[in-house]
Design a protein around this motif. Structure first.
Motif, PDB file in Angstrom:
ATOM      1  N   ARG A  33       8.272  -5.327  -1.102  1.00 19.57           N
ATOM      2  CA  ARG A  33       8.778  -5.769  -2.400  1.00 19.57           C
ATOM      3  C   ARG A  33       8.963  -4.549  -3.290  1.00 19.57           C
ATOM      4  O   ARG A  33       8.069  -3.711  -3.400  1.00 19.57           O
ATOM      5  CB  ARG A  33       7.821  -6.748  -3.066  1.00 19.57           C
ATOM      6  N   ILE A  34      10.125  -4.485  -3.922  1.00 15.62           N
ATOM      7  CA  ILE A  34      10.452  -3.373  -4.811  1.00 15.62           C
ATOM      8  C   ILE A  34      10.929  -3.944  -6.134  1.00 15.62           C
ATOM      9  O   ILE A  34      11.705  -4.902  -6.165  1.00 15.62           O
ATOM     10  CB  ILE A  34      11.554  -2.481  -4.194  1.00 15.62           C
ATOM     11  N   SER A  35      10.470  -3.353  -7.216  1.00 14.14           N
ATOM     12  CA  SER A  35      10.918  -3.732  -8.549  1.00 14.14           C
ATOM     13  C   SER A  35      12.108  -2.861  -8.932  1.00 14.14           C
ATOM     14  O   SER A  35      12.093  -1.651  -8.727  1.00 14.14           O
ATOM     15  CB  SER A  35       9.772  -3.520  -9.549  1.00 14.14           C
ATOM     16  N   LEU A  36      13.140  -3.481  -9.481  1.00 15.32           N
ATOM     17  CA  LEU A  36      14.332  -2.764  -9.945  1.00 15.32           C
ATOM     18  C   LEU A  36      14.478  -3.032 -11.431  1.00 15.32           C
ATOM     19  O   LEU A  36      14.638  -4.181 -11.849  1.00 15.32           O
ATOM     20  CB  LEU A  36      15.566  -3.240  -9.186  1.00 15.32           C
ATOM     21  N   ASN A  37      14.438  -1.963 -12.261  1.00 17.59           N
ATOM     22  CA  ASN A  37      14.572  -2.168 -13.699  1.00 17.59           C
ATOM     23  C   ASN A  37      16.026  -1.989 -14.134  1.00 17.59           C
ATOM     24  O   ASN A  37      16.895  -1.622 -13.337  1.00 17.59           O
ATOM     25  CB  ASN A  37      13.620  -1.262 -14.488  1.00 17.59           C
ATOM     26  N   ALA A  38      16.295  -2.238 -15.407  1.00 11.59           N
ATOM     27  CA  ALA A  38      17.657  -2.185 -15.937  1.00 11.59           C
ATOM     28  C   ALA A  38      18.277  -0.801 -15.823  1.00 11.59           C
ATOM     29  O   ALA A  38      19.502  -0.670 -15.769  1.00 11.59           O
ATOM     30  CB  ALA A  38      17.663  -2.645 -17.389  1.00 11.59           C
ATOM     31  N   ALA A  39      17.470   0.253 -15.756  1.00 10.35           N
ATOM     32  CA  ALA A  39      17.982   1.623 -15.627  1.00 10.35           C
ATOM     33  C   ALA A  39      18.307   1.969 -14.176  1.00 10.35           C
ATOM     34  O   ALA A  39      18.763   3.069 -13.887  1.00 10.35           O
ATOM     35  CB  ALA A  39      16.965   2.612 -16.183  1.00 10.35           C
ATOM     36  N   GLY A  40      18.041   1.043 -13.252  1.00 11.88           N
ATOM     37  CA  GLY A  40      18.316   1.292 -11.843  1.00 11.88           C
ATOM     38  C   GLY A  40      17.187   1.997 -11.118  1.00 11.88           C
ATOM     39  O   GLY A  40      17.359   2.429  -9.984  1.00 11.88           O
ATOM     40  N   MET A  42      13.749   2.170  -9.074  1.00 11.84           N
ATOM     41  CA  MET A  42      13.005   1.306  -8.161  1.00 11.84           C
ATOM     42  C   MET A  42      11.559   1.758  -8.057  1.00 11.84           C
ATOM     43  O   MET A  42      11.277   2.950  -8.108  1.00 11.84           O
ATOM     44  CB  MET A  42      13.645   1.323  -6.774  1.00 11.84           C
ATOM     45  N   LYS A  43      10.675   0.764  -7.922  1.00 14.73           N
ATOM     46  CA  LYS A  43       9.250   1.050  -7.801  1.00 14.73           C
ATOM     47  C   LYS A  43       8.651   0.098  -6.758  1.00 14.73           C
ATOM     48  O   LYS A  43       8.887  -1.109  -6.794  1.00 14.73           O
ATOM     49  CB  LYS A  43       8.565   0.843  -9.143  1.00 14.73           C
ATOM     50  N   TYR A  44       7.869   0.669  -5.839  1.00  8.21           N
ATOM     51  CA  TYR A  44       7.159  -0.126  -4.845  1.00  8.21           C
ATOM     52  C   TYR A  44       6.135  -1.006  -5.561  1.00  8.21           C
ATOM     53  O   TYR A  44       5.351  -0.527  -6.373  1.00  8.21           O
ATOM     54  CB  TYR A  44       6.467   0.818  -3.858  1.00  8.21           C
ATOM     55  N   ILE A  45       6.144  -2.313  -5.257  1.00  6.52           N
ATOM     56  CA  ILE A  45       5.160  -3.190  -5.884  1.00  6.52           C
ATOM     57  C   ILE A  45       4.272  -3.915  -4.868  1.00  6.52           C
ATOM     58  O   ILE A  45       3.314  -4.561  -5.249  1.00  6.52           O
ATOM     59  CB  ILE A  45       5.808  -4.223  -6.833  1.00  6.52           C
ATOM     60  N   GLY A  46       4.584  -3.802  -3.595  1.00  5.16           N
ATOM     61  CA  GLY A  46       3.721  -4.427  -2.596  1.00  5.16           C
ATOM     62  C   GLY A  46       4.460  -4.702  -1.316  1.00  5.16           C
ATOM     63  O   GLY A  46       5.664  -4.492  -1.210  1.00  5.16           O
ATOM     64  N   ASP A  47       3.713  -5.185  -0.332  1.00  2.00           N
ATOM     65  CA  ASP A  47       4.346  -5.576   0.924  1.00  2.00           C
ATOM     66  C   ASP A  47       3.580  -6.731   1.532  1.00  2.00           C
ATOM     67  O   ASP A  47       2.485  -7.067   1.120  1.00  2.00           O
ATOM     68  CB  ASP A  47       4.469  -4.404   1.892  1.00  2.00           C
ATOM     69  N   THR A  48       4.216  -7.354   2.493  1.00  2.00           N
ATOM     70  CA  THR A  48       3.634  -8.464   3.222  1.00  2.00           C
ATOM     71  C   THR A  48       3.645  -8.100   4.697  1.00  2.00           C
ATOM     72  O   THR A  48       4.664  -7.665   5.218  1.00  2.00           O
ATOM     73  CB  THR A  48       4.474  -9.750   3.012  1.00  2.00           C
ATOM     74  N   THR A  49       2.523  -8.261   5.358  1.00  2.00           N
ATOM     75  CA  THR A  49       2.496  -8.041   6.792  1.00  2.00           C
ATOM     76  C   THR A  49       3.285  -9.167   7.431  1.00  2.00           C
ATOM     77  O   THR A  49       3.033 -10.341   7.199  1.00  2.00           O
ATOM     78  CB  THR A  49       1.058  -8.020   7.321  1.00  2.00           C
ATOM     79  N   SER A  50       4.277  -8.784   8.200  1.00  2.00           N
ATOM     80  CA  SER A  50       5.176  -9.741   8.832  1.00  2.00           C
ATOM     81  C   SER A  50       4.805  -9.892  10.294  1.00  2.00           C
ATOM     82  O   SER A  50       3.876  -9.266  10.778  1.00  2.00           O
ATOM     83  CB  SER A  50       6.611  -9.232   8.682  1.00  2.00           C
ATOM     84  N   GLU A  51       5.571 -10.671  10.987  1.00  2.00           N
ATOM     85  CA  GLU A  51       5.348 -10.848  12.415  1.00  2.00           C
ATOM     86  C   GLU A  51       5.787  -9.591  13.160  1.00  2.00           C
ATOM     87  O   GLU A  51       5.029  -8.672  13.318  1.00  2.00           O
ATOM     88  CB  GLU A  51       6.090 -12.097  12.888  1.00  2.00           C
ATOM     89  N   VAL A  52       7.037  -9.502  13.588  1.00  2.00           N
ATOM     90  CA  VAL A  52       7.536  -8.374  14.369  1.00  2.00           C
ATOM     91  C   VAL A  52       8.945  -8.027  13.884  1.00  2.00           C
ATOM     92  O   VAL A  52       9.799  -8.901  13.794  1.00  2.00           O
ATOM     93  CB  VAL A  52       7.608  -8.728  15.876  1.00  2.00           C
TER      94      VAL A  52
END
Length: 135
Positions: A33-40, A42-52
């Motif tokens: 998950r990445i946050s995108l602000n109005a100025a363009g 991007m900031k890492y905000i988290g992740d989810t462990t997925s399957e494969v």
């Protein structure tokens, strides 16, 4: 630059869920998950462990479900042999993800998924086997 080549941005329906959250698939075990602000910016905000290998992502029209294809030729422990997988996630209020289920994609190496506009049918195309499955 390693991270730019490592992840593939696939949240094409961004406005459906939130104008500031992007979901990024990868050939690892993470959906980022990445946050995108109005100025363009991007900031890492988290992740989810997925399957494969969650390489392609798709949202349903209401933005409360996210689907991730697992781009592999033979996903372990699914009902079809020689099939990739498709995982469904609930999108929570804070935009984090919760795994609901994983089923077979119906062919090897699923490469694309799209939800119809009614939100009732998910179409998955499988690269190596040249097949399509709908759920």
């Amino acid at each position: 630059m390693k991270s730019a080549t490592y992840f593939a941005l696939v949240a094409t329906q961004l406005s459906v869920i939130a104008a500031t959250t992007l979901y990024v698939g990868s050939y690892s075990s993470k959906i980022v998950r990445i946050s995108l602000n109005a100025a363009g910016e991007m900031k890492y905000i988290g992740d989810t462990t997925s399957e494969v290998n969650p390489s392609w992502l798709a949202l349903n029209p209401s933005g409360d479900l996210l689907f991730a294809v697992s781009e592999v030729g033979d996903y372990p422990n699914l009902e079809y042999p020689n099939s990739g997988g498709i995982s469904s996630y609930t999108v929570r209020g804070d935009n984090s993800l919760h795994l609901l289920n994983t089923v077979a994609s119906g062919g090897a190496a699923p490469a694309h998924a799209i939800m119809d506009t009614s939100g009732h049918c998910l179409y998955i195309s499988n690269y190596c086997s040249g097949t399509v499955r709908w759920l």
